[in-house]
Design a protein around this motif. Structure first.
Motif, mmCIF file in Angstrom:
data_model
loop_
_atom_site.group_PDB
_atom_site.id
_atom_site.type_symbol
_atom_site.label_atom_id
_atom_site.label_comp_id
_atom_site.label_asym_id
_atom_site.label_seq_id
_atom_site.Cartn_x
_atom_site.Cartn_y
_atom_site.Cartn_z
ATOM 1 N N SER A 28 0.827 -1.209 0.000
ATOM 2 C CA SER A 28 0.000 0.000 0.000
ATOM 3 C C SER A 28 0.859 1.257 0.000
ATOM 4 O O SER A 28 0.574 2.222 -0.721
ATOM 5 C CB SER A 28 -0.928 -0.008 1.218
ATOM 6 O OG SER A 28 -1.724 -1.180 1.246
ATOM 7 N N LEU A 29 1.934 1.253 0.792
ATOM 8 C CA LEU A 29 2.812 2.423 0.842
ATOM 9 C C LEU A 29 3.567 2.601 -0.469
ATOM 10 O O LEU A 29 3.785 3.742 -0.910
ATOM 11 C CB LEU A 29 3.783 2.271 2.011
ATOM 12 C CG LEU A 29 3.141 2.272 3.406
ATOM 13 C CD1 LEU A 29 4.196 2.081 4.487
ATOM 14 C CD2 LEU A 29 2.367 3.570 3.647
ATOM 15 N N ASP A 30 3.991 1.509 -1.108
ATOM 16 C CA ASP A 30 4.643 1.626 -2.418
ATOM 17 C C ASP A 30 3.689 2.213 -3.451
ATOM 18 O O ASP A 30 4.104 3.013 -4.309
ATOM 19 C CB ASP A 30 5.137 0.256 -2.879
ATOM 20 C CG ASP A 30 6.295 -0.257 -2.040
ATOM 21 O OD1 ASP A 30 6.942 0.574 -1.369
ATOM 22 O OD2 ASP A 30 6.531 -1.486 -2.056
ATOM 23 N N CYS A 31 2.428 1.829 -3.366
ATOM 24 C CA CYS A 31 1.434 2.385 -4.296
ATOM 25 C C CYS A 31 1.238 3.873 -4.048
ATOM 26 O O CYS A 31 1.171 4.668 -4.997
ATOM 27 C CB CYS A 31 0.116 1.632 -4.138
ATOM 28 S SG CYS A 31 -1.233 2.275 -5.149
ATOM 29 N N ILE A 32 1.152 4.285 -2.783
ATOM 30 C CA ILE A 32 0.984 5.700 -2.464
ATOM 31 C C ILE A 32 2.218 6.497 -2.907
ATOM 32 O O ILE A 32 2.110 7.618 -3.427
ATOM 33 C CB ILE A 32 0.725 5.867 -0.953
ATOM 34 C CG1 ILE A 32 -0.627 5.234 -0.577
ATOM 35 C CG2 ILE A 32 0.753 7.334 -0.554
ATOM 36 C CD1 ILE A 32 -0.921 5.270 0.908
ATOM 37 N N MET A 42 -6.221 -5.946 7.356
ATOM 38 C CA MET A 42 -5.262 -5.765 8.449
ATOM 39 C C MET A 42 -4.126 -4.828 8.065
ATOM 40 O O MET A 42 -3.586 -4.110 8.911
ATOM 41 C CB MET A 42 -4.703 -7.131 8.871
ATOM 42 C CG MET A 42 -5.713 -8.037 9.542
ATOM 43 S SD MET A 42 -4.944 -9.508 10.249
ATOM 44 C CE MET A 42 -4.233 -10.251 8.781
ATOM 45 N N GLU A 43 -3.756 -4.823 6.776
ATOM 46 C CA GLU A 43 -2.649 -3.962 6.363
ATOM 47 C C GLU A 43 -2.982 -2.488 6.515
ATOM 48 O O GLU A 43 -2.091 -1.653 6.718
ATOM 49 C CB GLU A 43 -2.261 -4.267 4.911
ATOM 50 C CG GLU A 43 -3.318 -3.927 3.870
ATOM 51 C CD GLU A 43 -4.317 -5.038 3.663
ATOM 52 O OE1 GLU A 43 -5.077 -4.980 2.683
ATOM 53 O OE2 GLU A 43 -4.340 -5.971 4.501
ATOM 54 N N PHE A 44 -4.273 -2.138 6.405
ATOM 55 C CA PHE A 44 -4.673 -0.736 6.549
ATOM 56 C C PHE A 44 -4.819 -0.319 8.006
ATOM 57 O O PHE A 44 -4.979 0.871 8.287
ATOM 58 C CB PHE A 44 -5.987 -0.489 5.801
ATOM 59 C CG PHE A 44 -5.899 -0.767 4.323
ATOM 60 C CD1 PHE A 44 -4.921 -0.162 3.555
ATOM 61 C CD2 PHE A 44 -6.781 -1.638 3.706
ATOM 62 C CE1 PHE A 44 -4.826 -0.421 2.197
ATOM 63 C CE2 PHE A 44 -6.703 -1.904 2.353
ATOM 64 C CZ PHE A 44 -5.720 -1.297 1.599
ATOM 65 N N LYS A 66 0.434 -0.187 12.060
ATOM 66 C CA LYS A 66 1.051 1.044 12.551
ATOM 67 C C LYS A 66 1.834 1.755 11.454
ATOM 68 O O LYS A 66 1.823 2.977 11.371
ATOM 69 C CB LYS A 66 1.965 0.727 13.741
ATOM 70 C CG LYS A 66 1.217 0.266 14.981
ATOM 71 C CD LYS A 66 2.185 0.038 16.130
ATOM 72 C CE LYS A 66 1.436 -0.398 17.393
ATOM 73 N NZ LYS A 66 2.365 -0.632 18.537
ATOM 74 N N SER A 67 2.532 0.972 10.618
ATOM 75 C CA SER A 67 3.335 1.609 9.576
ATOM 76 C C SER A 67 2.466 2.379 8.596
ATOM 77 O O SER A 67 2.816 3.489 8.175
ATOM 78 C CB SER A 67 4.150 0.542 8.833
ATOM 79 O OG SER A 67 3.288 -0.434 8.270
ATOM 80 N N ASP A 80 2.189 11.251 8.785
ATOM 81 C CA ASP A 80 3.279 12.125 8.348
ATOM 82 C C ASP A 80 2.903 12.903 7.086
ATOM 83 O O ASP A 80 3.384 14.020 6.885
ATOM 84 C CB ASP A 80 4.536 11.295 8.091
ATOM 85 C CG ASP A 80 5.080 10.673 9.375
ATOM 86 O OD1 ASP A 80 4.749 11.194 10.458
ATOM 87 O OD2 ASP A 80 5.801 9.656 9.286
ATOM 88 N N LEU A 81 2.059 12.309 6.234
ATOM 89 C CA LEU A 81 1.645 12.971 4.994
ATOM 90 C C LEU A 81 0.372 13.796 5.161
ATOM 91 O O LEU A 81 -0.143 14.342 4.177
ATOM 92 C CB LEU A 81 1.421 11.923 3.891
ATOM 93 C CG LEU A 81 2.656 11.147 3.434
ATOM 94 C CD1 LEU A 81 2.261 10.004 2.513
ATOM 95 C CD2 LEU A 81 3.631 12.086 2.726
#
Length: 452
Positions: A317-321, A357-359, A362-363, A370-371
């Motif tokens: 998800s973070l790589d996609c964002i 669960m990935e959403f 904590k990460s 932060d964004l």
């Protein structure tokens, strides 16, 4: 399931409509009144079953635990003319005008005489009617007034007449039909309409054994019974026979969304498995990769994606964002044969995700914090709340038709000898190139419903 009880004047909601208990009848019959004033008779077991299906709900107690008043409402015996339509009121006033004129003139109504005809002609001219009422009609009006006790008895009951959407069956017959529909047809056992009709006929025959000839209940036809079944609301029927969730899925809102966002203010983020077999560089075997896409809410434009053979995770998800926020300056250098541009980048204010669960990791939450991105979680098992990204996945998979290794959405239900994994030749970089080409040169140039 907790114990429930029904008392008179108890308010509750049934199929998202307000009802209240009017009377408790024996044995175990609860008479309820709906918002339209119509009453129904439910068996206690049927209401308990609807409570178990979450179709029946009780309101929260008022502050202070004040009990509602149990005093019966005052009843008015007369029929107020203000409750009637203008046509019914005018019709009744004309009847009254005829009878008053005849009574004041002292003319007998035993037979049609010239004197009586003269009075009738005068009233017809005053009322601007096309023709005179017959003598039998005048006698019937007079009988209605005498039986009713006042002039309101002359007002016609248009609501009781048959016609389009109405029934000419007697009230007792309609009551038996509704009782069988409410307690048998609208049940989780889902009996057929023919079975319910046979039960209705048997119930009426049993009651007619104990009723005098003048009070016998008429037996309806099967077609009449079906009309009563078909008039029931679709949500009510589906929620009773298949459950509340099935009814909400079928009858959920399909119109335009009520949420209002400006351009690039809200994204929808989700994962799916592509309907395409690609060679996994680690195992050197054909597998279906996972793709994560961030879709802009207003324009329905894909902001970025991530393609890999790893499962759904916070890192994907973070790589996609990350890919979605940055400008796509690499496009011409890495894929020189792509003709169009991908001018989509920038950070949103809101990201709509499901309850994976990935959403909730904590990460993912710390990165969004932060964004300055607000996470909006959709309700559990409610994919229509982020329907744009779900529809995009369907369009994306249909755009892959023709590529080697394409499997289709019904791979495991396909009984043919087709093996798409044997035709898979694309590597992961080649699959990413094909997706870039489809997004830039095919999807983005088209108009979507979000831009109309």
């Amino acid at each position: 399931m907790p114990l429930i009880s029904f008392v008179r004047d108890l308010a509750f909601t049934l199929f998202n409509k307000p009802y209240k208990v009017v009377a408790i009848k024996e044995p175990d019959i609860v008479e309820i009144e709906g918002p339209d004033g119509a009453t129904r008779e439910y068996e206690l077991d049927s209401l308990s079953a609807q409570y178990g299906l979450r179709n029946l709900r009780f309101p929260k107690p008022p502050p202070g635990n004040k009990k509602p008043s149990t005093a019966p409402p005052a009843k008015i015996a007369m029929r107020p003319s203000s409750d009637l339509s203008d046509n019914a009121r005018n019709d009744g006033l004309q009847k009254k005008q005829y009878l008053d004129a005849i009574i004041h003139s002292g003319v007998s109504m035993t037979r049609m005489t010239p004197a009586l005809e003269q009075v009738i002609n005068q009233v017809t001219a005053e009322c601007r009617r096309e023709k005179n009422p017959s003598l039998s009609t005048l006698r019937r009006w007079l009988s209605q007034r005498l039986r009713g006790g006042d002039d309101t008895a002359l007002m016609p009951y248009y609501a009781r007449r048959g016609g389009g959407g109405k029934s000419r069956l007697a009230a007792a017959t309609q009551r038996e039909i509704h009782r069988v529909i409410d307690n048998l047809y609208l049940s989780p056992q889902r009996p057929s309409a023919k079975t319910c009709f046979d039960t209705c006929i048997a119930n009426i025959a049993e009651k007619n054994q104990w009723l005098p000839t003048s009070q016998q209940i008429d037996t309806p036809s099967y077609r009449s019974f079906l009309r009563f079944v078909q008039r029931r609301e679709g949500y009510e029927v589906l929620a009773s026979r298949w459950g509340r969730r099935e009814a909400e899925l079928r009858y959920r809102s399909s119109g335009k969304a009520t949420e209002q966002y400006s351009l690039n203010e809200c994204w929808e983020l989700d994962h799916t498995i592509l309907d395409l077999f690609v060679i996994n560089p680690q195992t050197q075997k054909p597998e279906r990769p996972r793709i994560t896409v961030a879709l802009e809410y207003v324009s329905r434009s894909p902001m970025g994606f991530d393609l890999d053979f790893s499962g759904t995770s916070a890192q994907a998800s973070l790589d996609c964002i990350h890919h979605a926020i940055l400008p796509k300056t690499y496009l011409k250098e890495r894929y020189p044969h792509i003709q169009g541009k991908w001018p989509c980048y920038g950070a949103p204010r809101i990201i709509k995700v499901d309850n994976g669960m990935e959403f909730h990791s904590k990460s993912f939450k710390h990165a969004c914090l932060d964004l300055s991105i607000q996470i909006q979680y959709c309700a559990t098992a409610s994919p229509w709340q982020k329907g744009r990204i779900e529809r995009f996945f369907r369009t994306l998979n249909s755009g892959l038709v023709g590529l080697p290794g394409y499997s289709g959405s019904h791979l495991y239900n396909d009984k043919s000898d087709k093996r798409p994994d044997r035709t898979a030749v694309l590597t992961l970089p080649q699959a990413m190139e094909q997706i870039h080409m489809w997004i830039v040169d095919e999807y983005l140039p088209k108009n979507h419903r979000g831009e109309e």
